[in-house]
Design a protein around this motif. Structure first.
Motif, PDB file in Angstrom:
ATOM      1  N   VAL A 131      -1.313  -6.533  11.784  1.00 27.83           N
ATOM      2  CA  VAL A 131      -0.575  -5.435  11.169  1.00 27.83           C
ATOM      3  C   VAL A 131       0.910  -5.748  11.277  1.00 27.83           C
ATOM      4  O   VAL A 131       1.398  -6.126  12.336  1.00 27.83           O
ATOM      5  CB  VAL A 131      -0.883  -4.098  11.884  1.00 27.83           C
ATOM      6  CG1 VAL A 131      -0.057  -2.972  11.303  1.00 27.83           C
ATOM      7  CG2 VAL A 131      -2.361  -3.789  11.799  1.00 27.83           C
TER       8      VAL A 131
ATOM      9  N   VAL B 294       5.678  -1.264   8.681  1.00 23.11           N
ATOM     10  CA  VAL B 294       5.220  -1.053   7.308  1.00 23.11           C
ATOM     11  C   VAL B 294       4.102  -0.024   7.353  1.00 23.11           C
ATOM     12  O   VAL B 294       3.021  -0.294   7.859  1.00 23.11           O
ATOM     13  CB  VAL B 294       4.697  -2.373   6.679  1.00 23.11           C
ATOM     14  CG1 VAL B 294       4.158  -2.118   5.294  1.00 23.11           C
ATOM     15  CG2 VAL B 294       5.781  -3.424   6.663  1.00 23.11           C
ATOM     16  N   PRO B 295       4.382   1.175   6.853  1.00 25.08           N
ATOM     17  CA  PRO B 295       3.344   2.209   6.899  1.00 25.08           C
ATOM     18  C   PRO B 295       2.193   1.856   5.950  1.00 25.08           C
ATOM     19  O   PRO B 295       2.402   1.411   4.829  1.00 25.08           O
ATOM     20  CB  PRO B 295       4.070   3.473   6.445  1.00 25.08           C
ATOM     21  CG  PRO B 295       5.219   2.990   5.638  1.00 25.08           C
ATOM     22  CD  PRO B 295       5.600   1.653   6.209  1.00 25.08           C
ATOM     23  N   ARG B 296       1.009   2.038   6.428  1.00 20.58           N
ATOM     24  CA  ARG B 296      -0.178   1.740   5.631  1.00 20.58           C
ATOM     25  C   ARG B 296      -0.654   3.034   4.982  1.00 20.58           C
ATOM     26  O   ARG B 296      -0.812   4.056   5.658  1.00 20.58           O
ATOM     27  CB  ARG B 296      -1.244   1.181   6.545  1.00 20.58           C
ATOM     28  CG  ARG B 296      -2.443   0.688   5.817  1.00 20.58           C
ATOM     29  CD  ARG B 296      -3.362  -0.052   6.757  1.00 20.58           C
ATOM     30  NE  ARG B 296      -4.484  -0.580   6.008  1.00 20.58           N
ATOM     31  CZ  ARG B 296      -5.513  -1.132   6.553  1.00 20.58           C
ATOM     32  NH1 ARG B 296      -5.579  -1.231   7.860  1.00 20.58           N
ATOM     33  NH2 ARG B 296      -6.488  -1.589   5.821  1.00 20.58           N
ATOM     34  N   PRO B 297      -0.903   3.007   3.658  1.00 21.24           N
ATOM     35  CA  PRO B 297      -1.389   4.226   3.011  1.00 21.24           C
ATOM     36  C   PRO B 297      -2.782   4.579   3.518  1.00 21.24           C
ATOM     37  O   PRO B 297      -3.535   3.708   3.978  1.00 21.24           O
ATOM     38  CB  PRO B 297      -1.416   3.864   1.526  1.00 21.24           C
ATOM     39  CG  PRO B 297      -1.348   2.389   1.453  1.00 21.24           C
ATOM     40  CD  PRO B 297      -0.749   1.912   2.723  1.00 21.24           C
TER      41      PRO B 297
ATOM     42  N   ARG C  98      -5.676   4.511  -0.996  1.00 20.83           N
ATOM     43  CA  ARG C  98      -6.074   3.155  -1.378  1.00 20.83           C
ATOM     44  C   ARG C  98      -7.295   3.174  -2.279  1.00 20.83           C
ATOM     45  O   ARG C  98      -7.368   2.429  -3.257  1.00 20.83           O
ATOM     46  CB  ARG C  98      -6.355   2.311  -0.133  1.00 20.83           C
ATOM     47  CG  ARG C  98      -5.076   1.969   0.616  1.00 20.83           C
ATOM     48  CD  ARG C  98      -5.350   1.065   1.783  1.00 20.83           C
ATOM     49  NE  ARG C  98      -6.010   1.872   2.827  1.00 20.83           N
ATOM     50  CZ  ARG C  98      -6.793   1.390   3.762  1.00 20.83           C
ATOM     51  NH1 ARG C  98      -7.060   0.114   3.804  1.00 20.83           N
ATOM     52  NH2 ARG C  98      -7.325   2.171   4.671  1.00 20.83           N
TER      53      ARG C  98
ATOM     54  N   GLY D  98      -3.365  -4.537  -1.330  1.00 25.82           N
ATOM     55  CA  GLY D  98      -2.611  -3.611  -0.512  1.00 25.82           C
ATOM     56  C   GLY D  98      -1.134  -3.590  -0.875  1.00 25.82           C
ATOM     57  O   GLY D  98      -0.691  -4.267  -1.778  1.00 25.82           O
ATOM     58  N   PRO D  99      -0.353  -2.782  -0.158  1.00 27.96           N
ATOM     59  CA  PRO D  99       1.051  -2.571  -0.513  1.00 27.96           C
ATOM     60  C   PRO D  99       1.942  -3.795  -0.319  1.00 27.96           C
ATOM     61  O   PRO D  99       2.935  -3.940  -0.996  1.00 27.96           O
ATOM     62  CB  PRO D  99       1.484  -1.434   0.405  1.00 27.96           C
ATOM     63  CG  PRO D  99       0.563  -1.505   1.562  1.00 27.96           C
ATOM     64  CD  PRO D  99      -0.745  -2.029   1.013  1.00 27.96           C
ATOM     65  N   ALA D 100       1.623  -4.695   0.578  1.00 27.09           N
ATOM     66  CA  ALA D 100       2.476  -5.852   0.818  1.00 27.09           C
ATOM     67  C   ALA D 100       2.508  -6.756  -0.401  1.00 27.09           C
ATOM     68  O   ALA D 100       3.528  -7.353  -0.722  1.00 27.09           O
ATOM     69  CB  ALA D 100       1.992  -6.633   2.029  1.00 27.09           C
TER      70      ALA D 100
END
Length: 99
Positions: free
Chosen positions: A39, A43-46, A51, A93-95
């Motif tokens: 992780v 960086v906040p994970r939705p 998702r 994912g967001p990255a």
């Protein structure tokens, strides 16, 4: 199957090739487990619901674009690759969206 055919074609010892293959697969599994759950701090994970909703939306758009192509409807040539990229990024994912 390709491991077996390569071993046969190159006249290699099948037992040695199988052991090497299994060891490489275990190394790949260990690497995936080690780095797969890493992780990035800060960086906040939705959430799971967000998702899932993004993935369902991207899949629906991709299937709609594929249906247009199958039915022979005119589409912009750059439309489908953009939708494929968006669907892949939503899956990653967001990255991946920021690259």
């Amino acid at each position: 199957m390709s491991v077996g055919s390569n071993a046969d074609k190159l006249l290699l010892d099948p037992a040695h090739v199988l052991i090497k293959y299994v060891l490489l697969m275990l190394a790949a599994l260990a690497t995936g487990l080690l780095f797969g759950f890493a992780v990035v701090p800060g960086v906040p994970r939705p959430g799971l619901a967000d998702r899932l909703a993004r993935a369902v939306e991207a899949t629906a758009e991709l299937l709609a674009a594929a249906a247009c192509v199958v039915h022979g409807e005119k589409t912009a040539p750059e439309r489908t690759p953009r939708e494929l990229t968006a669907a892949a990024r939503s899956r990653q994912g967001p990255a991946a969206a920021h690259t």
